[in-house]
Motif scaffolding. Structure first.
Motif, mmCIF file in Angstrom:
data_model
loop_
_atom_site.group_PDB
_atom_site.id
_atom_site.type_symbol
_atom_site.label_atom_id
_atom_site.label_comp_id
_atom_site.label_asym_id
_atom_site.label_seq_id
_atom_site.Cartn_x
_atom_site.Cartn_y
_atom_site.Cartn_z
ATOM 1 N N GLU A 161 -0.848 -6.659 7.539
ATOM 2 C CA GLU A 161 -1.139 -5.940 6.291
ATOM 3 C C GLU A 161 -2.021 -4.733 6.553
ATOM 4 N N ALA A 181 -5.105 -2.569 -1.695
ATOM 5 C CA ALA A 181 -4.520 -3.779 -2.269
ATOM 6 C C ALA A 181 -3.393 -3.469 -3.237
ATOM 7 N N THR A 182 -3.493 -2.345 -3.962
ATOM 8 C CA THR A 182 -2.477 -2.034 -4.967
ATOM 9 C C THR A 182 -1.181 -1.528 -4.337
ATOM 10 N N ARG A 229 -0.215 -2.390 -0.844
ATOM 11 C CA ARG A 229 -0.326 -2.988 0.472
ATOM 12 C C ARG A 229 0.972 -2.786 1.250
ATOM 13 N N LYS A 286 3.200 -4.229 4.154
ATOM 14 C CA LYS A 286 3.335 -5.508 4.849
ATOM 15 C C LYS A 286 4.494 -5.440 5.829
ATOM 16 N N ASP A 289 8.561 -0.354 5.410
ATOM 17 C CA ASP A 289 9.199 0.280 4.253
ATOM 18 C C ASP A 289 9.367 -0.690 3.091
ATOM 19 N N LEU A 296 8.587 -4.578 1.267
ATOM 20 C CA LEU A 296 7.682 -5.725 1.168
ATOM 21 C C LEU A 296 8.335 -6.960 1.791
ATOM 22 N N ARG A 355 -10.427 -4.896 1.271
ATOM 23 C CA ARG A 355 -9.960 -6.263 1.462
ATOM 24 C C ARG A 355 -9.713 -6.521 2.944
ATOM 25 N N LEU A 380 16.932 0.059 8.934
ATOM 26 C CA LEU A 380 16.620 -0.364 7.571
ATOM 27 C C LEU A 380 17.369 0.517 6.609
ATOM 28 N N GLU A 382 1.611 -9.636 -5.388
ATOM 29 C CA GLU A 382 1.705 -8.623 -4.325
ATOM 30 C C GLU A 382 1.328 -7.212 -4.759
ATOM 31 N N ARG A 383 1.381 -6.937 -6.064
ATOM 32 C CA ARG A 383 1.134 -5.565 -6.529
ATOM 33 C C ARG A 383 0.120 -5.569 -7.670
ATOM 34 N N PRO A 384 -1.146 -5.876 -7.370
ATOM 35 C CA PRO A 384 -2.149 -5.851 -8.445
ATOM 36 C C PRO A 384 -2.286 -4.442 -9.023
ATOM 37 N N ALA A 385 -2.568 -4.361 -10.337
ATOM 38 C CA ALA A 385 -2.779 -3.052 -10.968
ATOM 39 C C ALA A 385 -4.157 -2.528 -10.620
ATOM 40 N N VAL A 414 -7.958 -3.438 -8.334
ATOM 41 C CA VAL A 414 -8.553 -4.201 -7.244
ATOM 42 C C VAL A 414 -9.835 -4.852 -7.741
#
Lengths: 448, 166
Positions: free
Chosen positions: A185, A189-190, A192, A194, A213, A215, A415, B3, B137-140, B142
């Motif tokens: 990661e 956080a918004t 991220r 992975k 590219d 998730l 984080r 990809l 996985e996608r918090p608005a 932090v």
């Protein structure tokens, strides 16, 4: 390819067996009884003091000999069962050790066990390594083996030797010649980023499997360790995929109309069990990888997910909120007859059946805290092994003696997420080094 | 490893292209929508939907039940969608960080479908509505506190086509 030069249990899982005229292993009589750690003792014994001097080698092999010994020593020490005697105290030098230990020199520095060995680059460019494990008290050889391999596989040789020593002393199979696949990661956080990544159990030989590219989440190994199954958001469609580590080939698993997630291989590797979420209801399905046909195993209107097979393949542990909150249930592999096994306060999730079959690891959420614990398959004997605001995602070492998981926390910069290992007897714990943050670890079987 | 191109990018580019061409028409005097004198979003745009209608609803911990406030937001979304029948929605279900990853994927799916089912009950064609769960996985925002968690337990209606950005 690694060639083993003497038959052993480990040799059975390695290609191309060659016999070599090492001196015979001393009779497994009284010596075996002495050089022994009982991993099931309710009162953990002191770690066994073991000396691991540099493997002898000449010219450019000399530094490789030091490296092999240090990888073996680090493996054994991390297990919590051994204590490495300070190399500065060693009296006998590696070269003279090759003609046999002067046991008194090792007893005087309180070593109970001694590892000697050598590495040698052969005329064909391959590396030959051999080791012997000595019982210093009984003055006997307890184990020995020689290997030949491509030079770049030297770390695997060291891990295999550490596994041999672990197995000889504990009577259990080891866990050092294994790999970890996990989610690397980075970024805020918004948003991220992975990526799937793979590395040796000790963090070496790290490489990325995807480019970030898309998730990706929850990679899990097949029993053969050549394939993984995971969840990815390619084309904004979260689905379960198969990925071949050797070829890099990726394959969508099945033709499900909606999100599939929480995949795991069956113990025989012939099927993948997973959840499908349809119209807000998640149920468990199993897909036969040979016929590509799938079968639904749960039908209740609650969330049924995180399925994991018992090692004999006859039962499945999973989590469900059918009773009102997230709890653990066990059902037959054909579905039906689910019995709740978790009854403590709070919620229970992400159950994983131990490869030994004796325990189920889980994540526990209670009082605003996360914890990693184990319980027996009937729900008895619940124990918490680690606790923090946020930790989850247990995965078992192949010998069922250790659990890896990840924890997340806030740092001054934001984080951070790290992979940790804890022994189920509480005797050892460590953090696995990763280049960036890491989550969702999966521990492989012993490599073939 | 090869990809595929991330189609979301393609969709966004398309919307940007639409937006700018609409913009050209409007400045040419052919616009049918009167922009409020305050300089707020132009009606029928994604910006209008986000600012004046409200693109998201919030949920209680471990719940997918729609609150009264959530229902009135969705009533406004339904009215807007009736007014602009070309618009297509992708409804995202999200969770706060206080759950395990896979459970939260299932919970996010439940939340997205709660929003979808409500809009369908208000007469919006199901063919205009897609759902996706992002779990946690996608918090608005932090943060590990009540205010952050409350903002992250959400269903977000994202217009994927049929309306200009602004």
């Amino acid at each position: 390819m690694i060639v083993v030069e003497r038959a052993s249990r480990t040799a059975a899982r390695l290609l191309g067996l060659l016999l070599l005229g090492l001196t015979c292993v001393a009779a497994f009589g009284p010596a075996e009884a002495e050089l022994r750690i009982d991993v099931y003792s309710p009162n953990p014994p002191e770690p066994m003091p073991i000396a691991v001097p540099s493997f002898s080698g000449t010219g450019s092999d000399q530094s490789r000999g030091q490296e092999v010994a240090s990888v073996i020593a680090a493996d054994l020490e991390r297990s919590g069962l051994f204590r490495i005697v300070d190399p500065n105290a060693y009296i006998q030098d590696p070269q003279s050790l090759m003609s046999g230990p002067r046991f008194a020199d090792w007893r005087i520095i309180n070593a109970e066990a001694l590892v000697s060995g050598s590495v040698q680059t052969q005329s064909d460019g391959r590396l030959r390594a051999e080791f012997r494990l000595w019982d210093v008290i009984a003055e006997t050889e307890a184990a020995g083996q020689a290997y030949q391999t491509e030079p770049e596989n030297w770390r695997r040789i060291a891990h295999i030797i550490a596994d041999q020593i672990y197995e000889r002393v504990t009577g259990e199979s080891g866990f050092f010649d294994t790999r970890i696949v996990y989610v690397s990661e980075s970024g805020p956080a918004t948003e991220r980023v992975k990526r799937l990544a793979i590395m040796d159990q000790d963090g070496a030989n790290h490489r990325y499997l995807t480019n970030g590219d898309t998730l990706v989440l929850t990679p899990r190994f097949s029993p053969t360790t050549q394939e993984i199954t995971f969840l990815a958001y390619y084309d904004n469609r979260p689905r379960v995929y198969l990925f071949n580590i050797d070829t890099g080939q990726r394959e969508l698993l099945g033709d499900f109309p909606s999100m599939t997630f929480a995949p795991r291989f069956s113990p025989d590797g012939n099927s993948v069990i997973m959840s499908q979420a349809q119209d807000g209801n998640s149920d468990i399905y199993v897909m036969d990888l040979r016929t590509r046909s799938s079968r639904r195993l749960t039908t209740d209107p609650g969330i049924d997910t995180s399925p994991s097979y018992s090692p004999d393949g006859t039962q499945i542990v999973f989590e469900s909120d059918r009773g009102g909150s997230q709890q653990l249930y066990v059902m037959g592999a054909g579905g039906g007859g689910a019995q709740r096994i978790s009854f403590g306060p709070g919620r229970y999730g992400s159950p994983v059946w131990s490869p030994r079959g004796d325990l189920i690891a889980f994540t526990h959420l209670s009082g605003g805290q996360f914890a990693i614990g184990v319980m027996r398959p009937d729900g008895s004997g619940e124990r918490i092994l680690a606790q923090a605001y946020h930790m989850e995602g247990p995965t078992w070492a192949p010998n069922g003696r250790l659990i890896m998981y990840f924890s997340e926390g806030s740092t001054g910069q934001g984080r951070s997420a790290r992979l940790h290992v804890v022994g189920i007897d509480g005797r050892t714990s460590w953090t696995v080094p990763t280049p960036l943050d890491g989550s969702d670890p999966a521990w492989s079987s012993l490599l073939p | 490893m090869r990809l595929k191109v991330f189609p979301l990018f393609a969709a966004v580019l398309l919307l940007v292209a639409c937006g700018s061409s609409e913009e050209t028409v409007t400045t040419g005097g052919g616009g049918t929508v009167v922009t409020p004198s305050t300089g707020g979003p132009r009606a029928g745009t994604i910006e209008d939907f986000q600012v004046n209608v409200g693109d998201r609803v919030f949920f209680a911990l471990d719940s997918s039940e729609l609150s009264g406030e959530a229902r009135s937001t969705l009533d406004r979304q339904a009215a807007w969608l009736n007014q602009y029948p070309q618009a297509q929605l992708r409804i995202e279900g999200h969770c706060d960080e206080r759950g395990t990853r896979e459970y939260n994927l299932a919970l996010g799916d439940r939340r997205a479908n709660a929003v979808r089912n409500y809009l369908v009950a208000q007469g919006i064609s199901a063919s205009r509505l897609d759902t996706i769960s992002y779990g946690k996985e996608r918090p608005a925002v932090v943060g590990s506190n009540e205010s952050s968690w409350a903002q992250n337990r959400r269903g977000v209606s994202v217009i994927t086509s049929g309306a200009p950005i602004n």
